[in-house]
Design an enzyme around this catalytic site. Structure first.
Site, short mmCIF file in Angstrom:
data_model
loop_
_atom_site.label_atom_id
_atom_site.label_comp_id
_atom_site.label_asym_id
_atom_site.label_seq_id
_atom_site.Cartn_x
_atom_site.Cartn_y
_atom_site.Cartn_z
N GLY A 80 14.37 42.03 104.55
CA GLY A 80 13.05 41.49 104.28
C GLY A 80 13.26 40.46 103.92
O GLY A 80 13.70 40.19 103.01
N ARG A 144 17.06 43.56 109.79
CA ARG A 144 17.85 44.48 108.82
C ARG A 144 19.31 44.92 109.77
O ARG A 144 19.65 46.24 109.85
CB ARG A 144 16.78 45.38 109.09
CG ARG A 144 16.06 45.14 107.91
CD ARG A 144 14.91 46.59 107.46
NE ARG A 144 14.09 45.86 106.63
CZ ARG A 144 14.80 45.54 105.69
NH1 ARG A 144 15.65 45.04 104.86
NH2 ARG A 144 13.33 45.67 104.57
N ASP A 175 22.41 45.71 100.50
CA ASP A 175 23.25 45.61 101.85
C ASP A 175 24.31 44.60 102.59
O ASP A 175 24.48 44.85 103.29
CB ASP A 175 22.17 46.38 102.92
CG ASP A 175 21.69 48.18 102.64
OD1 ASP A 175 23.03 48.38 101.66
OD2 ASP A 175 21.45 48.76 102.90
N LYS A 201 19.18 38.47 96.84
CA LYS A 201 17.49 37.70 97.51
C LYS A 201 16.98 39.33 97.29
O LYS A 201 17.35 40.25 98.50
CB LYS A 201 17.21 37.20 99.07
CG LYS A 201 15.94 37.36 99.45
CD LYS A 201 16.01 38.40 101.02
CE LYS A 201 16.04 39.82 100.60
NZ LYS A 201 16.10 40.12 102.17
N THR A 202 15.95 40.02 96.65
CA THR A 202 15.10 41.12 97.20
C THR A 202 13.74 40.79 96.21
O THR A 202 14.54 40.80 95.20
CB THR A 202 16.24 42.54 96.81
OG1 THR A 202 14.85 43.58 96.91
CG2 THR A 202 16.53 42.72 95.83
N ASP A 204 12.07 43.54 95.43
CA ASP A 204 11.83 44.98 94.90
C ASP A 204 12.75 44.30 93.10
O ASP A 204 12.95 45.29 92.13
CB ASP A 204 13.04 45.91 95.33
CG ASP A 204 11.92 46.16 96.44
OD1 ASP A 204 10.79 45.53 96.53
OD2 ASP A 204 12.49 46.65 97.23
#
Length: 558
Positions: A80, A144, A175, A201-202, A204
């Site tokens: 994402g 993804r 992941d 990276k994320t 969240d």
């Protein structure tokens, strides 16, 4: 490319600062280090990574200038979107040109699919000029896709050899970086000299540990959400008639809710990890919200806001058990999930499914609003599991809270008015103009990735530390991805993955939250952060996330 707004054009001229140590890349030398502690890893992992399991952590120190040859490096955006991705590419590109003016950067279109299918873009000054400090991943796109099968690994090998790449940088989450570890191991086993480096990276915020301070994108996303939450809190205080139930991104952890709560001071913020730790039921959560609404109504306040993590229901014990049973049941017999078009058959079908569940799970399913029952039974992912992110948790809580308030009103225990507004802040935070913090962090991450490739490091993640200090004092490191792996059961099989970081209920950020939340409950202590500031005093423009600041302050205090 779409036309740029005046602010986007203005941001093109922003020049991120660099840590002092990264200003002379070709004189930096790796220094192997043994960390003071390490994450626990199963011994079985060594069998999966015989080539890269024993690699040390790397620090860097200034030394004698060394001559460098041109490098050909590939870069891919995976998973994402997160604000700052284009600055990772900019930092990587600029660093490669500093190492040697004839170095080349090759971008892969469409995420890992681009590696498999050899879909590339030669990145140039002209192409990159309109993407610096911009949000989104639209320069290259993303996906993804995971490179897992023998055929995919074989295709990746052919692409890398055809392009004659010295390095491959994978920008992604847990992941994607796990995939980077497998690619590094595969290339090394095949005798290839291509070094693979990951970048954390994320939005969240769950890709963090003692070696990674924070993933990029988290700061910007939380500031975007907090601006909107602050605006809603001001609206609630102005209109004095709405309760806003705001669901926020973060399926696996509540870092975004915690950060946004500390920034805005809502009346109530639910932390999934606390729900699980205290074994709170759905009824407990509903009662907590109801008590707050009733208490505020007694003060003449029929308004407020509740922050809800996206993955809340997976942390509620009876929900977790019910989901586990439903996934197993519907995987064994998918026809059970099919609801007939005629609405009158819905209850019959739900009761039929409930009869196959344990008593507790049956009670949980039958007690849910019909709309949520349908989402649980109809929306399945490719593996047949419930798509939890699509369940409208905010509406579920509103329905149950309203039902309980009506009961209390009939008993004369509640005399207020309840008018609710459900909202979900998700994709709004993924592609905004990155904050100065994320711009600089990502620019440094790109430089560090180039530095690792220059020094022959493979199976490493680009690491930047000391992030709460001035940028000049930031530290750089190479983190062996293997050191972050553990084994997890997915789809019934043991898989090597990077463990997601949950909110630490013993940590300083959660302690700060706990100290303040009782006051927020009844008082309108609302804080409106406003939009991200790009110009002005550094305490306004360059601030790191509050949760990171609290964590580092606690460590320094100890």
């Amino acid at each position: 490319m779409a036309p740029l707004s005046p602010l986007q054009r203005y941001r093109l001229s922003y020049q991120p600062s660099l840590p002092s140590i990264l200003k002379h890349l070709t004189s930096l030398h790796p220094v192997p280090q043994t960390p003071s502690s390490s994450l626990p890893r199963e011994s079985a992992l060594k069998d999966l990574f015989p080539q890269t399991a024993a690699q040390p952590f790397l620090a860097f120190q200034q030394g004698q200038e060394k001559p460098s040859n041109p490098l050909r490096v590939g870069v891919v955006l995976s998973g994402g979107q997160a604000p700052g991705g284009h600055n990772v590419i900019s930092g990587l590109y600029d660093a490669l040109k500093k190492i040697h003016p004839q170095s080349e950067l090759i971008g892969f279109y469409d995420g890992p699919n681009g590696i498999i299918k050899n879909k590339t873009l030669a990145i140039t000054d002209e192409i990159l000029a309109v993407y610096r400090n911009q949000g989104g991943f639209d320069l290259l796109g993303s996906s993804r896709t995971k490179i897992e099968s023998p055929e995919q690994f074989d295709a990746a090998e052919k692409t890398i050899k055809a392009l004659n790449l010295d390095g491959l940088v994978i920008v992604g989450g847990d992941d994607s970086n796990t995939n980077a570890a497998f690619l590094a191991e595969y290339f090394k086993r095949k005798g290839m000299n291509t070094r693979v480096v990951g970048v954390p990276k994320t939005i969240d915020g769950d890709l963090k540990n003692e070696f990674i301070d924070i993933s990029f994108g988290f700061d910007t996303a939380c500031k975007v959400y907090s601006e909107a939450i602050g605006n809603l809190l001001k609206d609630a205080l102005s209109a004095k008639k709405y309760y806003f139930f705001i669901k926020l991104m973060g399926r696996s952890a509540s870092h975004i809710v915690l950060e946004c709560a500390l920034q805005t001071h809502p009346n109530l913020a639910i932390i999934s990890e606390e729900v699980e730790g205290e074994k709170q039921t759905l009824a407990d959560i509903v009662q907590q919200i109801v008590r707050m609404i009733v208490a505020r109504a007694d003060q003449g306040k029929n308004y407020g806001a509740v922050l809800i993590p996206e993955g809340l229901i997976e942390f509620i014990p009876e929900f977790k058990q019910m989901l586990r049973e439903l996934n197993h049941l519907l995987a064994a017999d998918p026809t059970l999930a099919h609801l007939r078009e005629q609405e009158r058959h819905h209850k019959e079908r739900v009761h039929s499914i409930a009869s196959h569940l344990s008593e507790a799970s049956s009670h949980c399913l039958l007690g849910l609003p019909e709309s949520i029952q349908k989402q649980l039974l109809l929306d399945r992912d490719p593996h047949g599991n419930v798509q939890v992110s699509k369940i409208e948790t905010e509406r579920l809580l509103i329905d149950l809270v309203e039902k309980e308030l009506n009961r209390l009103k009939q008993e004369g225990k509640y005399k207020g008015k309840f008018s609710s507004q459900p909202l979900f802040f998700g994709y709004e935070g993924r592609s905004g103009l990155p904050s100065n913090f994320d711009c600089q962090y990502c620019y440094a991450l790109g430089h560090t990735a180039a530095l690792l490739i220059l020094n022959g490091a493979t199976g490493y993640m680009s690491g930047i530390g000391n992030l709460t200090q001035p940028v000049s004092d930031w530290e750089v490191a190479g983190i062996p991805i293997y050191s972050l792996l553990h084994q997890e059961t997915r789809e019934g099989k043991k898989k090597a993955v990077i463990q997601k970081a949950l909110v630490d209920l013993e940590g300083a950020p959660f302690a700060q939250f706990c100290q303040q939340r009782a006051h927020w409950l009844l008082n309108d202590d609302y804080c409106c952060p406003g939009p991200i500031q790009f110009d002005g005093p550094s305490e306004l423009t360059d601030k790191p996330p509050l949760t990171l600041s609290y964590e580092k302050s606690a460590i320094a205090y100890k």
